[in-house]
Design an enzyme around this catalytic site. Sequence first.
Site, PDB file in Angstrom:
ATOM      1  CG  HIS A   1     109.947  22.009 -57.078  1.00  6.88           C
ATOM      2  ND1 HIS A   1     109.099  22.370 -57.863  1.00  6.88           N
ATOM      3  CD2 HIS A   1     109.740  20.686 -56.599  1.00  6.88           C
ATOM      4  CE1 HIS A   1     108.466  21.299 -58.148  1.00  6.88           C
ATOM      5  NE2 HIS A   1     108.946  20.260 -57.538  1.00  6.88           N
TER       6      HIS A   1
ATOM      7  N   PRO B   1      94.894  35.496 -69.873  1.00  2.79           N
ATOM      8  CG  PRO B   1      95.952  37.330 -68.221  1.00  2.79           C
ATOM      9  CD  PRO B   1      94.759  35.896 -68.252  1.00  2.79           C
ATOM     10  CB  SER B   2      99.077  36.108 -73.865  1.00  5.05           C
ATOM     11  OG  SER B   2      98.395  35.228 -74.819  1.00  5.05           O
TER      12      SER B   2
ATOM     13  CB  VAL C   1     103.561  36.218 -66.538  1.00  2.62           C
ATOM     14  CG1 VAL C   1     103.566  35.619 -65.024  1.00  2.62           C
ATOM     15  CG2 VAL C   1     103.440  35.212 -67.484  1.00  2.62           C
ATOM     16  N   GLY C   2     101.343  38.247 -64.416  1.00  2.00           N
ATOM     17  CA  GLY C   2     101.361  39.221 -63.302  1.00  2.00           C
ATOM     18  C   GLY C   2     102.449  38.513 -61.985  1.00  2.00           C
ATOM     19  CE  LYS C   3     104.061  43.221 -58.202  1.00  2.00           C
ATOM     20  NZ  LYS C   3     105.662  43.385 -58.587  1.00  2.00           N
ATOM     21  CB  ALA C   4      99.325  35.663 -58.827  1.00  5.14           C
ATOM     22  N   GLY C   5     102.082  34.645 -61.279  1.00  4.26           N
ATOM     23  CA  GLY C   5     102.464  33.995 -62.032  1.00  4.26           C
ATOM     24  C   GLY C   5     101.444  33.224 -62.980  1.00  4.26           C
TER      25      GLY C   5
END
Lengths: 298, 298
Positions: free
Chosen positions: A81, A165-166, A168-172
């Site tokens: 998905h 923020p503009s 993306v970290g590991k949490a998306g």
Amino acid sequence: MKLVECVPNFSEGRVKARVDEIASSISSVEGVRILDIEMDENHNRSVITFVCPIDRAVEAAFRGIKKASELIDLDRHTGAHPRFGAADVVPFVPLSGVTMDECVALARELGKRVGEELQIPVFLYGEAAMREERRSLENIRSQGFQYEQLKTAIAEERWKPDFGPSSVGKAGATIIGARDFLIAYNVNLNTSNLNIGKKIAKALRARDGGLTFVKALSFYLEDKKMVQISMNLTNFNKTPIYRAFELVKLEASRYGVNVVESEIVGLVPLDALLESAKFYLQLNGFKNSQVLEKKLWG
Amino acid sequence: MKLVECVPNFSEGRVKARVDEIASSISSVEGVRILDIEMDENHNRSVITFVCPIDRAVEAAFRGIKKASELIDLDRHTGAHPRFGAADVVPFVPLSGVTMDECVALARELGKRVGEELQIPVFLYGEAAMREERRSLENIRSQGFQYEQLKTAIAEERWKPDFGPSSVGKAGATIIGARDFLIAYNVNLNTSNLNIGKKIAKALRARDGGLTFVKALSFYLEDKKMVQISMNLTNFNKTPIYRAFELVKLEASRYGVNVVESEIVGLVPLDALLESAKFYLQLNGFKNSQVLEKKLWG
């Protein structure tokens, strides 16, 4: 009591302990009732359905999103998905005594908190969308544009998040919104001719000239040897169940085909069924508050 | 939650403070919810409708009967409606998740307590009757046989109470029982011909060959210029609303008359309306527990 439903989708469908931990963080808010938890291994995704008083909804969803961001690393996540984030999609749904506007307000309040406190980019969708092109979920993320693509695209103006923020970290990123209750409704016909089913589904669905809040497909049910018109009713207040049912019946009669039975999959709000009872019994002056249980529980 | 309705009738319809005091004694039991209090001056009688969890029902009704026996003196009571006692009739009605057998058990438990602890003679009626001839309320007391007549007749074997002493004090006797929920249901027709209405009412009602749990009369509504079929549905599980409605429609068609609208007077249990929605939508496999609110409140 003013009740809201919330149906967050999380990018974890294999490790039950993690999903349970997310669910616990949601139900740690007083007044929250978890109605359902569905895990899908293939999608590697889970859907938690909960209901709570309107003033607890933001806090409960926030705790779920926070916990998911701690447990799920999108760089290590695979699944069929498409997804943007650990907490992927979080819709609020108006239940009893709550308006869509109030759910839109919840979505935006939650979006602000998630963006500021968790530093996760948030996109608002559905009725809560702040840009018209973000109204539809399919316009936001798809098989071809998800977490991996967003990582670089988010720097562009057209992918600027509504909150947070503009980058993306590991949490998306998380897609937060408001939508109406969705009723999964099927009508089975005494024919095995799928061509007839396809014509009826086409006559029913909005995009081909049917009813505005109906999505319809047709399937052949091997076990029952029947053709099924499978529908999603996306706004039961404006396109009520009985209208979809009667229109299937009418279009089927064109081919000498009859309705054998209909089926509601999963939960359905009381008012949606009351509307059908009122229609058929011609109960013109009936108030839903005459339902004894509403008096007890309302 | 297992819920019971109780609709005690008290022989006080003029002094509001007394009725309020009785109601307060009932609602002093935790979990009791009073839905309605109706006072009738002419009858000098009041009807209190309350709902509570099954395990509180006997205590709540007992407190009401006790308080009424302290406040009401039958030797000083006059009114148009026949009566046996201060607390005159006390029926239990099964609501959600409760069987008739359980309501019969409540009636008998309450009868025993009232007989033994309050020394008030108790007659069991309706589904709780222990003698077949006491099943119908009209067979127990009437305009011609009430408190005054019972005072001497109670010594006879045929008037021996089911619980309590074979003698009547100032609180009189109490008739306790169990019955089904009663739905007051009207169907209005586009005719002003009362003869047609009378024929339809006759075709509907049980005693003239109609539906078993329907009582029906016909009226002319001056304001609407319509004939009304006015029904009492005394067991909506066995004779559901849609069947009565469709039969009125059918019989009316015989005279070229159509149904304009129908009407439910007062409260109606959720399941009674769900049954009609299920019938018309042909929802064969539907479970009432799929109603979202039942999941929340059940």
